[in-house]
Design a protein around this motif. Structure first.
Motif, PDB file in Angstrom:
ATOM      1  N   PRO D 160      -8.558   0.195  23.386  1.00 22.88           N
ATOM      2  CA  PRO D 160      -9.030   0.383  22.003  1.00 22.88           C
ATOM      3  C   PRO D 160      -8.336   1.532  21.270  1.00 22.88           C
ATOM      4  CG  PRO D 160     -10.899  -0.044  23.410  1.00 22.88           C
ATOM      5  CD  PRO D 160      -9.693   0.083  24.315  1.00 22.88           C
ATOM      6  N   PHE D 161      -8.021   2.598  21.987  1.00 24.25           N
ATOM      7  CA  PHE D 161      -7.323   3.696  21.328  1.00 24.25           C
ATOM      8  C   PHE D 161      -6.005   3.219  20.720  1.00 24.25           C
ATOM      9  CE2 PHE D 161      -3.911   6.867  21.618  1.00 24.25           C
ATOM     10  CZ  PHE D 161      -4.363   7.749  20.654  1.00 24.25           C
ATOM     11  N   TYR D 162      -5.279   2.406  21.498  1.00 27.41           N
ATOM     12  CA  TYR D 162      -4.001   1.927  20.963  1.00 27.41           C
ATOM     13  C   TYR D 162      -4.225   0.970  19.810  1.00 27.41           C
ATOM     14  CZ  TYR D 162      -2.295   4.323  25.014  1.00 27.41           C
ATOM     15  OH  TYR D 162      -2.036   5.310  25.918  1.00 27.41           O
ATOM     16  N   GLY D 163      -5.350   0.238  19.897  1.00 28.43           N
ATOM     17  CA  GLY D 163      -5.730  -0.599  18.759  1.00 28.43           C
ATOM     18  C   GLY D 163      -5.938   0.254  17.520  1.00 28.43           C
ATOM     19  N   GLY D 164      -6.676   1.372  17.709  1.00 24.77           N
ATOM     20  CA  GLY D 164      -6.920   2.285  16.591  1.00 24.77           C
ATOM     21  C   GLY D 164      -5.619   2.834  16.030  1.00 24.77           C
ATOM     22  N   LEU D 165      -4.708   3.150  16.946  1.00 23.95           N
ATOM     23  CA  LEU D 165      -3.413   3.679  16.544  1.00 23.95           C
ATOM     24  C   LEU D 165      -2.657   2.652  15.700  1.00 23.95           C
ATOM     25  CD1 LEU D 165      -2.312   6.426  17.434  1.00 23.95           C
ATOM     26  CD2 LEU D 165      -0.933   5.246  19.145  1.00 23.95           C
ATOM     27  N   LEU D 166      -2.702   1.419  16.165  1.00 25.11           N
ATOM     28  CA  LEU D 166      -2.040   0.336  15.466  1.00 25.11           C
ATOM     29  C   LEU D 166      -2.637   0.142  14.075  1.00 25.11           C
ATOM     30  CD1 LEU D 166       0.113  -1.209  17.065  1.00 25.11           C
ATOM     31  CD2 LEU D 166      -1.392  -3.188  16.983  1.00 25.11           C
ATOM     32  N   LEU D 167      -3.959   0.269  14.034  1.00 24.24           N
ATOM     33  CA  LEU D 167      -4.674   0.124  12.774  1.00 24.24           C
ATOM     34  C   LEU D 167      -4.228   1.217  11.806  1.00 24.24           C
ATOM     35  CD1 LEU D 167      -6.937  -1.710  11.745  1.00 24.24           C
ATOM     36  CD2 LEU D 167      -8.557   0.051  12.411  1.00 24.24           C
ATOM     37  N   CYS D 168      -4.100   2.432  12.321  1.00 22.38           N
ATOM     38  CA  CYS D 168      -3.605   3.546  11.501  1.00 22.38           C
ATOM     39  C   CYS D 168      -2.241   3.204  10.933  1.00 22.38           C
ATOM     40  CB  CYS D 168      -3.449   4.804  12.351  1.00 22.38           C
ATOM     41  SG  CYS D 168      -4.900   5.800  12.393  1.00 22.38           S
ATOM     42  N   LEU D 169      -1.400   2.718  11.829  1.00 24.60           N
ATOM     43  CA  LEU D 169      -0.045   2.379  11.431  1.00 24.60           C
ATOM     44  C   LEU D 169      -0.070   1.333  10.320  1.00 24.60           C
ATOM     45  CD1 LEU D 169       2.582   3.377  12.933  1.00 24.60           C
ATOM     46  CD2 LEU D 169       2.789   1.027  13.716  1.00 24.60           C
ATOM     47  N   ALA D 170      -0.887   0.321  10.528  1.00 24.07           N
ATOM     48  CA  ALA D 170      -0.965  -0.757   9.548  1.00 24.07           C
ATOM     49  C   ALA D 170      -1.482  -0.227   8.214  1.00 24.07           C
ATOM     50  CB  ALA D 170      -1.878  -1.866  10.065  1.00 24.07           C
ATOM     51  N   LEU D 171      -2.537   0.595   8.275  1.00 27.67           N
ATOM     52  CA  LEU D 171      -3.118   1.087   7.027  1.00 27.67           C
ATOM     53  C   LEU D 171      -2.169   2.058   6.337  1.00 27.67           C
ATOM     54  CD1 LEU D 171      -6.850   1.536   7.962  1.00 27.67           C
ATOM     55  CD2 LEU D 171      -5.828  -0.118   6.417  1.00 27.67           C
ATOM     56  N   TRP D 172      -1.486   2.865   7.152  1.00 36.16           N
ATOM     57  CA  TRP D 172      -0.493   3.767   6.563  1.00 36.16           C
ATOM     58  C   TRP D 172       0.551   2.959   5.815  1.00 36.16           C
ATOM     59  CZ3 TRP D 172       4.612   3.473   8.541  1.00 36.16           C
ATOM     60  CH2 TRP D 172       5.511   4.341   7.911  1.00 36.16           C
ATOM     61  N   PHE D 173       0.998   1.886   6.483  1.00 35.06           N
ATOM     62  CA  PHE D 173       2.023   1.073   5.863  1.00 35.06           C
ATOM     63  C   PHE D 173       1.514   0.449   4.562  1.00 35.06           C
ATOM     64  CE2 PHE D 173       4.345  -2.830   5.203  1.00 35.06           C
ATOM     65  CZ  PHE D 173       5.638  -2.346   5.239  1.00 35.06           C
ATOM     66  N   VAL D 174       0.339  -0.118   4.624  1.00 32.54           N
ATOM     67  CA  VAL D 174      -0.198  -0.778   3.435  1.00 32.54           C
ATOM     68  C   VAL D 174      -0.391   0.235   2.300  1.00 32.54           C
ATOM     69  CG1 VAL D 174      -2.220  -1.947   2.478  1.00 32.54           C
ATOM     70  CG2 VAL D 174      -1.286  -2.680   4.665  1.00 32.54           C
ATOM     71  N   LEU D 175      -1.005   1.359   2.622  1.00 35.14           N
ATOM     72  CA  LEU D 175      -1.324   2.311   1.561  1.00 35.14           C
ATOM     73  C   LEU D 175      -0.079   2.996   1.010  1.00 35.14           C
ATOM     74  CD1 LEU D 175      -4.586   3.970   2.928  1.00 35.14           C
ATOM     75  CD2 LEU D 175      -4.358   2.423   0.993  1.00 35.14           C
ATOM     76  N   GLN D 176       0.890   3.264   1.873  1.00 34.80           N
ATOM     77  CA  GLN D 176       2.055   4.034   1.430  1.00 34.80           C
ATOM     78  C   GLN D 176       3.200   3.164   0.921  1.00 34.80           C
ATOM     79  OE1 GLN D 176       0.587   7.137   1.202  1.00 34.80           O
ATOM     80  NE2 GLN D 176       2.730   7.717   1.393  1.00 34.80           N
ATOM     81  N   HIS D 177       3.310   1.994   1.487  1.00 33.00           N
ATOM     82  CA  HIS D 177       4.560   1.262   1.270  1.00 33.00           C
ATOM     83  C   HIS D 177       4.432  -0.104   0.633  1.00 33.00           C
ATOM     84  CE1 HIS D 177       7.148   4.190   3.108  1.00 33.00           C
ATOM     85  NE2 HIS D 177       6.234   4.365   4.033  1.00 33.00           N
ATOM     86  N   THR D 178       3.242  -0.537   0.349  1.00 33.96           N
ATOM     87  CA  THR D 178       3.154  -1.858  -0.264  1.00 33.96           C
ATOM     88  C   THR D 178       2.601  -1.742  -1.676  1.00 33.96           C
ATOM     89  OG1 THR D 178       0.896  -2.319   0.396  1.00 33.96           O
ATOM     90  CG2 THR D 178       2.611  -2.856   1.989  1.00 33.96           C
ATOM     91  N   PRO D 179       2.851  -2.735  -2.489  1.00 34.43           N
ATOM     92  CA  PRO D 179       2.267  -2.743  -3.836  1.00 34.43           C
ATOM     93  C   PRO D 179       0.744  -2.639  -3.777  1.00 34.43           C
ATOM     94  CG  PRO D 179       3.953  -4.429  -3.659  1.00 34.43           C
ATOM     95  CD  PRO D 179       3.780  -3.870  -2.289  1.00 34.43           C
ATOM     96  N   LEU D 180       0.130  -3.283  -2.787  1.00 32.42           N
ATOM     97  CA  LEU D 180      -1.328  -3.230  -2.699  1.00 32.42           C
ATOM     98  C   LEU D 180      -1.820  -1.778  -2.626  1.00 32.42           C
ATOM     99  CD1 LEU D 180      -4.081  -4.546  -2.408  1.00 32.42           C
ATOM    100  CD2 LEU D 180      -3.703  -4.659   0.060  1.00 32.42           C
ATOM    101  N   GLY D 181      -1.158  -0.988  -1.784  1.00 32.62           N
ATOM    102  CA  GLY D 181      -1.563   0.409  -1.635  1.00 32.62           C
ATOM    103  C   GLY D 181      -1.473   1.146  -2.960  1.00 32.62           C
ATOM    104  N   ARG D 182      -0.380   0.947  -3.661  1.00 31.39           N
ATOM    105  CA  ARG D 182      -0.183   1.601  -4.952  1.00 31.39           C
ATOM    106  C   ARG D 182      -1.257   1.153  -5.930  1.00 31.39           C
ATOM    107  NH1 ARG D 182       4.612   3.042  -7.282  1.00 31.39           N
ATOM    108  NH2 ARG D 182       5.259   3.572  -5.188  1.00 31.39           N
TER     109      ARG D 182
END
Ligand SMILES: Nc1ncnc2c1ncn2[C@@H]1O[C@H](COP(=O)(O)OP(=O)(O)OP(=O)(O)O)[C@@H](O)[C@H]1O
Ligand SMILES: Nc1ncnc2c1ncn2[C@@H]1O[C@H](COP(=O)(O)OP(=O)(O)OP(=O)(O)O)[C@@H](O)[C@H]1O
Ligand SMILES: [Mg+2]
Ligand SMILES: [Mg+2]
Lengths: 314, 489, 363, 314
Positions: D160-182
């Motif tokens: 689960p920790f690695y799942g959480g890490l992956l989730l962080c990565l995904a959310l970071w990507f969405v929020l920082q790098h996609t139009p949706l995040g903006r």
């Protein structure tokens, strides 16, 4: 529509009372009224407390911690350190006000959003409360204080309730009829504009946070006095109900604005439901379903009736 | 002149934001009975100077400011829309009776008097948000008057930061009358405007700010000379050549109604700039919003680029997809996100164009595009990563126009696009509009600036009571005739 | 058998002699063996005439009916009172709030109840309310505040599991299981009234029987159970790998810690011992990875009968019973096979109370 | 200054680690790292959940209730009803998402502020959770699920920790790098501007609330799996810590914006302090003093460093 909205919660309240009177033999009695009125003073005062901050768009999440702290401090000073009740109560109230001033300094002067500051400072204060009480129930509050808080005063209801009533009256007057009240709304609507208009925004916001903590402390003192003892963990259970009642209150009497009588109605409306369910023998989860459900329903209905007339938080 | 009392004395006033000096050693005296004009390009420091006077900003150390009683009408009006006119006017100084109780009836009477003075016929208990932008400007004006009276001073200072930006001609006349009366009664007035003709007409002296320096205080100068002082260079022609429209109609509107507007029909060919004029409440300013779905239309059909649809079904999203862009007048509330950067504001509607696989924002390309726009529209400062709120009003406006131009819209619907914009910037904005038209776009322009309409438009629709009563074609189009049509009853 | 000094005890500590230690160990083992067996009836023998109780009213204030066992008790006592005495009971769920509990007292006074029972709430906190209730002619019974028969806040009686005994049993188990050299951590929760009696009893029992043992007490209160217990279990293991006995008061308190132990793969290294034998948690005795090695069960139905009895005694003004000696049974890895099926009462192997109590309730 | 602000919390974190390593012999060890990383996954996921809503200026106070509900539902379906783990988990997640959709419908479509809606709906859901579990701890979760959640996966830390890490990565990507995040940022700043720019404001806000509840459910499932039992009461204790971490996270890495790595840092920063105190023997109230104090201090310092750069709530 305006009137529907204004009295929607009152009507629902009346319906609930009718329903429980019909279903339970013992519900419709003066003793139920006395019971409901005399036991909710702590939550009423705490609700009025958070309402003051909400009225200037500040969120004070430390209210629960302050209720716990105020009660325990009185109990420690009066019960353990042997101070007379007067000074003990005074010191406790001043301490709570000072805590509010710290919240205000950090959030208003330094500009950190109050919701974050009070989330942190509330946890800190809970820690301190546990520290000063050694994490245990503190007893020994003077009999005089206890009698003052619990002896029937008028119509069999103890004094604190009338204090709460007076507080409602005072807050209603200030919010509805004085310049300060209008200025608070102005600040809530737009801080920058209020500043440009020459209002002492900083002072008023800070004052609201101090008032919230002071009332929180008062609520704690009433709680400790009523029980002749203080439980360091007791405060936390007031956080969500106080906000629930303040929000619900903002949908009635003066819909769209946090207001004193609305808060009053909300507190006793929610209690009526819980009490009725208990009379019918549904203690436990049905109470929570009722509490949450009626909160959502009341807010939503009154919102629909009033077409977008709720204080905004966004 | 010496015997007249100085109401405001400034010496050595400077202001630095984050290491950038935006005001430099301003020294200025304003006397009782005087109306002083304060002009300067966008970002030259006018509003900052005023905010220093009002105590909102504190100046850099070493400044001397002498002033006792003053009242301010800020550039963004500083009104709270959800509260009543009375509350907005009197919030800082309610009259109280016993127990600090507000004396509503006394207040109502007093407010009524000030509203009358500025010629505004609304009930004091009306919500400000329910008023038009013009009416709101008059409310702000009334508040200024109320504040002045409150000071009780015989020589108060009244400062107005671009009060006429939202006002139609008769409003301006009324305002000037009020100001002259005040000055005659011994008040001193500081008047900020980008409309040099008004400044010349109203003001005794004119102070000129350029890049934070007070470069001159002059009287009786020609408009050209004032411009030269402001810009530090000779002026060029304000209005560009407008392209001649050609081809089949790109847009035709049939029976559009909604809000105060009823039954508007017109067609526009590519390259056409069409004006909409009228008095407040006449409906002329509804057109841009209804056509772009920003406000729901009540009825009517729109044929655009070969498609026909019911106007009521338009939403900003679908309108933008069709190629309709809206530049609203209320910059603060509907135009921009001030806390976000110039780049972020600029690329919001066109973000997918700066992505890889329509999913990942390519920051480098985005930044490059934003920088190009900043250059093209001469935004000061020439940076893309500054928060928009740190830009002066005029520069914010340029950024927002640049934002919509990035999407190369086929129809540009504009409401007061040059509000708060200095002459230089105005010229640039007009040039861009004309370029867009030349490239085949339709430009729809709702504004109170009759001069601009007369110079730019091929046609102006004039509104009364929600309906288009007259259409003035290019051949007959002069500012005078336009004004005549607008004020004709 | 075990005469050498445990390796983790400093050489200079001259405790009681080895024979003391051996005797202590033997005693602990004996008690443990005894309590592994089905509990025996040790209840009262004085009858209660309940002919007059029909129609009387009882108000029962529960600290939080969201806690499984408290919910069970209020239901069971309601049923028993109705069945045997035709007494109606009104249950108030205080939801953890002092205010709501106060309201329960007021409600009882308003409804002219005959008896108030308050469950798992600190009695000191309700002195004023108890006084008011007494003034209104209502008898007050406190439940599960820790020490059976301890009535120092004006209550009529106290009906409680013997939490002192529970604490001692946990201590005995640690002594016996570790062969007289265990190191343990008691995790108390002083916001629960029975916390101190139980935690102190464990500590003093260990001290009494096992000179070489070592016990610490740390307090983690209910709001922090979820977030603090997991790390506390792990930091304890990490900072002293020999402190292997983790003794939360209740298995519900230990539950978040069991997850941490499982995650740390420490199930074979540590021994968690607690009270309550909560269905759903006690099953983890069978899962070595959880680290749960002891779960003392208090017989909840038995307690419900005892509470009913106490209420009858209060209603009829009969002398209260000091200690009902409600059945306790040790469940550990040796008898984990008893934990089977959904009828938790069958695990205890005693049903005497079902006939003994009604026999006392004479019409 | 920007950099100071950005890494202020990281620096304080490092200082805390140094301090505890100096004062406690056993603190500086891989087992401590493992401990810290493996026990906080539930709170990490819950924090990321509330962060998503906060990023569009919605307050989801029902997160605690959803954590409790998600875990209990899986336990009931898997443990009591005998469904295989896969379908049980799927149903639980869908149920939580649906609950989020109800929140979204009331707050986004009808326009009632989400903070009020979720305060009520959270209480309601807690009632439902108590109802479906009969207020009991539910057990019987498949051994497979439990092992999946608790068996070491990499470096001795469970999956689960690695799942959480992956989730962080995904959310970071969405929020920082996609139009949706903006777009989410614009919606948070000014909804009307976002609407006029053609963004699907309603959809995005609703989506955020659904995502929050979905992650809340996921957190609950991890909790139930780790403990191999679900306690209907357990959820509530996640509400305040999740908000605390999300707020603290908004002061670091990308200061002024709710961001995934900031949340990550905040969760583990706060745990590090608690863990260190426990090593030194200060369990109990000092933990709360530290928790609250460091939250206030970190937010304030980073705020001062960054000159008014916190998300605004007003
Ligand atoms: N709070 C602030 N922080 C940083 N820079 C600022 C701030 N306020 C204004 N500025 C900068 O100061 C300069 C002067 O701005 P100001 O608003 O005074 O211009 P102005 O003359 O009123 O322009 P306009 O005609 O466009 O209203 C601008 O470059 C602006 O970007
Ligand atoms: N602008 C307003 N906004 C909200 N409430 C208002 C407003 N104006 C009046 N009220 C409400 O209406 C009530 C009656 O107002 P009214 O003007 O009759 O007061 P009044 O008794 O005549 O005051 P006074 O005699 O002190 O001048 C006020 O008490 C106030 O609550
Ligand atoms: Mg300006
Ligand atoms: Mg009057």
């Amino acid at each position: 529509m305006r009137t529907v909205e204004r009295y929607a919660v009152l009507v629902v309240w009346a319906l609930i009372i009718l329903f429980f009177s019909w279903r339970s033999d013992s519900f419709a009695s003066t003793s139920t009224v006395k019971l409901i009125l005399s036991t909710q003073t702590v939550i009423l005062i705490a609700t009025l407390g958070v309402m003051i901050s909400l009225a200037v768009q500040e969120f004070d999440l430390s209210i629960g911690a302050v209720v716990g702290f105020g009660g325990c401090l009185v109990a420690v000073l009066d019960g353990e350190q042997g101070l007379p009740p007067g000074p003990a109560i005074l010191i406790a109230i001043v301490a709570c006000a000072l805590f509010g001033a710290v919240n205000a300094a950090i959030s208003v002067l330094l500009g950190v959003p109050s919701i974050i500051v009070t989330l942190g400072s509330g946890t800190l204060l809970t820690g301190i409360t546990l520290g000063i009480t050694d994490s245990k129930v503190v007893t020994g509050i003077s009999a005089k204080t206890v009698r003052f808080m619990t002896d029937p005063f008028l119509f069999g209801i103890p004094l604190p309730f009338y204090g709460g009533l007076l507080l409602c009256l005072a807050l209603w007057f200030v919010l509805q009829h004085t310049p300060l009240g209008r200025r608070m709304i102005f600040i809530a609507e737009n801080r920058e504009v209020a500043r440009l208009a020459g209002l002492r925004v900083t002072l008023i916001r800070a004052g609201a946070l101090v008032a919230t903590s002071t009332l929180g402390g008062l609520a704690g003192i009433v709680l400790a006095g009523t029980n002749s003892a203080a439980n360091p963990q007791a405060g936390a259970s007031y956080l969500l109900p106080a906000f629930a009642a303040a929000f619900l209150g903002s949908t009635t009497i003066v819909p769209g604005r946090f207001n004193a009588w609305g808060s009053f109605v909300a507190v006793y409306f929610l209690t009526t439901g819980i009490t009725g369910l208990q009379y019918l023998g549904y203690a436990g989860w049905p109470e929570q379903v009722f509490y949450g459900g009626s909160l959502v329903a009341a807010v939503t209905l009154s919102h629909i009736a009033g077409h977008r007339k709720l204080p905004s938080f966004a | 002149m010496d015997e007249v009392e100085a109401v405001l004395e400034l010496a050595g006033v400077s202001k630095t934001f984050d290491g950038v000096r935006v005001l430099h050693d301003v020294t200025l005296t304003v006397r009782a009975g005087e109306i002083l004009g304060l002009i300067g390009e966008n970002g030259s420091g006018k509003s900052t100077l005023i905010k220093i006077l009002s105590g909102y900003h504190s100046p850099d150390p070493g400044a001397r400011i002498e002033l006792d009683a003053a009242s301010f009408i800020h550039q963004d009006l500083a009104l709270v829309p959800s509260m009543t006119v009375l509350e907005n006017l009197r919030i800082a100084r309610f009259d109280t009776g016993f127990g600090w109780r507000i004396r509503w009836s006394a207040e109502r009477a007093r407010v009524g008097r000030f509203l009358k003075q500025v010629g505004l016929d609304v009930h004091p208990d009306t919500r400000v948000g329910d008023l038009s932008v013009t009416e709101q400007a008059l409310v702000a004006m009334a508040r200024g008057l109320a504040d002045i009276e409150e000071t009780g001073s015989s020589h108060p200072l009244l400062v107005l930061d671009e009060p006429t930006a939202y006002l139609p001609n008769d409003g301006v006349r009324r305002l000037f009358g009020v100001l002259r009366d005040l000055a005659a009664d011994g008040a001193a007035i500081v008047f900020v405007s980008h409309r040099l003709d008004e400044v010349r007409e109203l003001c005794d002296r004119v102070a000129v700010l350029r890049g934070g320096d007070l470069v001159a205080v002059v009287s009786d100068q020609s408009e050209k000379e004032l411009l030269r002082l402001m810009l530090g260079r000779p002026v060029e022609e304000l209005y560009p050549d407008t392209p001649s429209p050609e081809g089949e109609p790109l847009l035709s509107v049939d029976g559009l109604s909604g809000g105060t507007l009823a039954d508007l029909s017109f067609t526009a060919r590519p390259g056409e700039i069409i004006g909409f004029a009228g008095l407040p409440g006449s409906g002329y300013d509804e057109v841009p919003y209804l056509l772009t779905g920003a406000r729901p239309a009540g009825g009517g059909r729109v044929r655009f680029d070969g498609q026909e649809l019911a106007a009521a079904t338009l939403r900003p999203r679908s309108a933008i997809r069709l190629g309709l862009a809206l530049l609203p007048a209320d910059r603060a509330h509907t135009g921009c996100a001030p806390a976000l950067t110039v780049r972020e504001n600029m690329t919001l509607p066109t973000l997918p164009a700066f992505t890889r696989f329509r999913a990942v924002v390519n920051q480098r390309r985005e930044r490059r595009a934003a920088l190009e726009q900043v250059e093209r529209f001469a935004v000061v400062p020439r940076r893309t990563e500054t928060a928009l709120r740190y830009l002066s009003g005029g520069n914010q406006q340029k950024v927002l126009l640049a934002k919509w131009m990035l999407g190369q819209p086929k129809v540009l619907a504009l409401h007061e696009p040059t509000q708060g914009v200095d002459v230089g910037a105005k010229r640039e904005i007009f040039a861009h509009l004309s370029d867009a038209a030349a490239a085949g776009a339709v430009v729809l322009l709702s504004t109170v600036e009759h001069e601009d309409l007369a110079h730019l438009c091929s046609r102006v629709h004039v509104f009364h009571g929600g309906r288009c009563r007259r259409v003035i074609e290019q051949a007959d189009l002069t500012p005078g005739r336009l004004a005549e049509a607008v004020y004709a009853s | 058998t075990d005469e050498e000094t445990p390796s983790d005890t400093p050489a200079q500590s001259v405790g009681p002699t080895a024979t003391d230690a051996a005797a202590g160990l033997a005693e602990a083992q004996k008690i443990i063996d005894e309590f592994r067996q089905p509990p025996k009836w040790q209840g009262p023998d004085a009858a209660v005439p309940i002919g007059s109780v029909a129609g009387k009213k009882v108000t029962y204030i529960s600290v939080s009916n969201s806690i499984p066992v408290l919910k069970y008790w209020s239901d069971a006592v309601t049923r028993l009172l109705q069945q045997y005495g035709n007494v109606t009971m009104n249950v108030i769920d205080a939801k953890g709030s002092v205010d709501e509990a106060n309201k329960g007292f007021e409600q009882a006074i308003a409804q002219k109840a005959d008896v108030i029972v308050f469950q798992a709430l600190p009695a000191q906190l309700f002195q004023a309310q108890i006084t008011r209730a007494k003034a209104a002619g209502i008898k007050v019974i406190s439940a599960n505040t820790g020490v059976p028969g301890k009535v120092d806040n004006g209550q009529y009686s106290e009906v409680s599991f013997d939490y002192v005994k529970v604490g001692q049993l946990i201590g005995d188990w640690m002594v016996a299981d570790s062969q007289g050299k265990g190191k343990g951590l008691v995790v108390s929760s002083d916001d629960v009234p029975a916390s101190q009696p139980q935690a102190q009893a464990t500590a003093s029992e260990v001290k009494r029987l096992c000179p070489a043992c070592d016990i610490q007490i740390k307090d983690v209160q209910i709001p922090q159970w979820q977030t603090s217990v997991p790390t506390l279990f792990q930091t304890t293991i990490n900072s002293d790998p020999t402190r292997t006995y983790l003794l939360p008061l209740y298995d519900g308190q230990g539950l978040p810690g069991l997850g941490a132990i499982r995650t740390a793969g420490a199930g074979s290294k540590v021994k968690v011992g607690a009270f309550n034998a909560t269905p759903g948690i006690v099953e983890q005795l069978k899962d070595p990875a959880s680290g749960l090695k002891l779960d003392i069960g208090g017989h909840n139905e038995w307690w419900a009968y005892a509470c009913t009895d106490a209420i009858f005694r209060a209603l009829t003004n009969t002398a209260p019973v000091q200690n009902y000696n409600v059945g306790l049974r040790i469940f550990d890895t040796s008898n984990a096979n008893l934990i089977q099926g959904t009828d938790e009462f069958s695990w205890y192997g005693s049903t005497e109370y079902r006939t003994k109590f009604p026999a006392l309730w004479t019409k």
